[in-house]
Design an enzyme around this catalytic site. Sequence first.
Site, PDB file in Angstrom:
ATOM      1  CG  ASP A 169      -2.218   0.876   0.814  1.00  0.00           C
ATOM      2  OD1 ASP A 169      -2.128   1.798   0.065  1.00  0.00           O
ATOM      3  OD2 ASP A 169      -3.106   0.808   1.764  1.00  0.00           O
TER       4      ASP A 169
HETATM    5  C1  BGC Z   1      -5.029   3.295  -0.283  1.00  0.00           C
HETATM    6  C2  BGC Z   1      -5.087   2.447  -1.129  1.00  0.00           C
HETATM    7  C3  BGC Z   1      -4.958   2.998  -2.577  1.00  0.00           C
HETATM    8  C4  BGC Z   1      -3.532   3.723  -2.650  1.00  0.00           C
HETATM    9  C5  BGC Z   1      -3.322   4.447  -3.940  1.00  0.00           C
HETATM   10  C6  BGC Z   1      -3.808   4.056  -0.341  1.00  0.00           C
HETATM   11  O1  BGC Z   1      -3.821   5.322   0.656  1.00  0.00           O
HETATM   12  O2  BGC Z   1      -4.938   2.576   1.219  1.00  0.00           O
HETATM   13  O3  BGC Z   1      -6.283   1.570  -1.214  1.00  0.00           O
HETATM   14  O4  BGC Z   1      -4.986   2.060  -3.521  1.00  0.00           O
HETATM   15  O5  BGC Z   1      -3.676   4.513  -1.492  1.00  0.00           O
HETATM   16  O6  BGC Z   1      -4.198   5.393  -4.055  1.00  0.00           O
END
Ligand code: BGC
Length: 729
Positions: A270
């Site tokens: 993530d």
């Molecule tokens: C989120 C993810 C997301 C990623 C990219 C993160 O803060 O938890 O779900 O895909 O950002 O935007």
Amino acid sequence: MFIKYLQNRVLLIPFILIAILSNQIKVHSQSINTNEVLLNTKIDSIISILTIEEKIAMCHAQSKFSSAGVPRIGIPELWMSDGPHGIRPEMNWDNWNYANWTNDYVTAFPALTCLAATFNPDLSKEYGVSLGEEARYRKKDVLLGPGVNIYRTPLNGRNFEYLGEDPFLASEMVVPYIHGVQQNGVAACVKHYALNNQEQWRGHINVEVSDRALHEIYLPAFKAAIIEGQSWSIMGAYNKFRGEHCCHNQILLNDILKNKWAFDGVVISDWAGTHNTNQAIHNGLDIEMGTPSNKNISKRYPYNNNFLGLSFLEKINTGEVKEDILNDKVKRILRLMYRTTLNQDRPLGSINNKAHSNTAYKVATEGIVLLKNEDNLLPIDTHNNLNIAIIGENAKKSMTIGGGSSELKVAYEISPIEGLKKHFKNVNFKFSSGYSSNANEAENYRLNNEALSIAKESDIVFFIGGLNKNSSQDSEGSDRQQYNLPYDQDGLIESISEVNKNIAVILISGNAIRMPWLSDVKTVMQSWYLGSEAGNAIASIISGEVNPSGKLPFTFPKKLMDNGAHYYGELSYPGNGETQFYKEDILVGYRWHDTKKITPNFAFGYGLSYTSFDLSKINSDKKSYSSTDSIKISCEVKNTGTLKGSEVVQVYIGKKNSKVKRALKELKGFKKISVNEGKSKKIEIKIGVNKLAYYSEKKSEWNIEKGEYIIYVGNASDNITKELKITII
Ligand code: BGC
């Protein structure tokens, strides 16, 4: 030895380059398995001609949403994008601002709680196909979704992005979604693996949970996504599990995902979820994303500062880490590329077309759940000349903006009020927001009074409120601070009920809420975040053009303390700031309510229709089964009303006198069926006996207990028509 190694590499170069240039390295996504040996040979050959630096560059970001290819030999970059219910607008290369392109307007599909509420896996496939087409057209190779974290508490700010509280339902719905996305040559990236069940302290909270709850509740949807869905990538979660961050967690990534489930795809962190070079190298992470760049390291390669950047390189160069570890990561990345960017046969994709709007509309109408409908207040004939008051900020507010990474820039979004005005041409609508999410007390007092005065003069009131994707109101990064509706909507609904009894509450939210006013209103409709077609879908249900058939994918407890996670206090949710213990264990959602006999406002699987159904002739094909058998449950569904409609037959199974702790019953099968008024249809639901297994903590494996089980068949977890006894021998 070294000379021979070099010679081997050099000899392979012409083969690789010719193969790449002539597109011979062409593997159709569907035929991956049969071509696996050939593919692996090709990948190994490519790896043999890459420099260590080139390979390292593939293991971390090169911008906010892309990772590097190998420019020297034409291997393209990988482009990733959120998210689970629509393709996010283009962002700047190296910061979180939108790039302000004009070709990135998209269709917003309903958020995943709505998809789950359809209980319709075929529709989930259609959803995945449409979403994948939009991703492909937008030149995205990896779609950052779907999300399958289990709904543990109604306070979790991101529940709206997930598929509800039941692992079986989430598994059945996620598999076709992934197939649909990936048939476009776009990888699904199932997230957030695992146990990211709250937003509060998500970056560091350490989750302690039993092996049983882990395997029986929190992992099955991920397992289905990987094994049946064949998801080509997976995203690690922000939180910790048993002391280690999930983006580089030995148990989750190496032991379970890569070894037990034989995952051959890519683990992506993530964004900024990576914290430690050694763990990132050894504990299963393949691509590190979102770690902020540092231009002081290198102007041209500012992401070299990532945990899997220069520090990784140094460890390989000094011999501290074997190159094989790097090669395994690169092998997975190249495999992902063959499934996506290097798959010359992948379709071209499409965006914002009628078919996508239709899919969005179908999911929205099938997912809306009618919770209460006293005196048949709904449906309302579109020809009636009525005075209707529309009260509530959500009647007009865009619900595709806000909420965090799943936010979209839509080609269009029909608001509830627009949809209603379009459908009900003869109705005289009056609107007051009644409250405002950003007004002061005096302004809210004025709005309250305005709403009450139009409510008084109207035949019917549609209260269109709920949560709104602002921070702490169904949004990434923060949990809800209360179970009640915000902005004193409860007080407003109660005041309205004193001047008008015909109130339909249309709730826009991805979460359960407290309903102190439930007995004062006639109708309650759970309307989720419905995307581009929101207003059309809401109006179609209200007018009866579409008969509601959605069922709740999670429980609506009467009060917060009735929920299992909250019952055990702060250490269970949200934890002490460092650690939390999932004390309700396997008793999540309806499993808790059923077992502890705590009646909710609305139970899992519940949802009304404008017609009525009768389930009869419910039987199992046999009385006793062996562990390799399938149980076949037959049932006749009769539409006993005067309208065509769809019903969801649900099969739950439980075991009394078990030697281990069990929920009273658990969903093991379901089927949605459309039946014309007055007609009957027969259905059969097949359940493998292996689905009755529990996870034995002693043996660390699944175990089928012999003896008597009870099969519960009904149309909601709290509305069981018949119980059958069977024996597993
Ligand atoms: C989120 C993810 C997301 C990623 C990219 C993160 O803060 O938890 O779900 O895909 O950002 O935007």
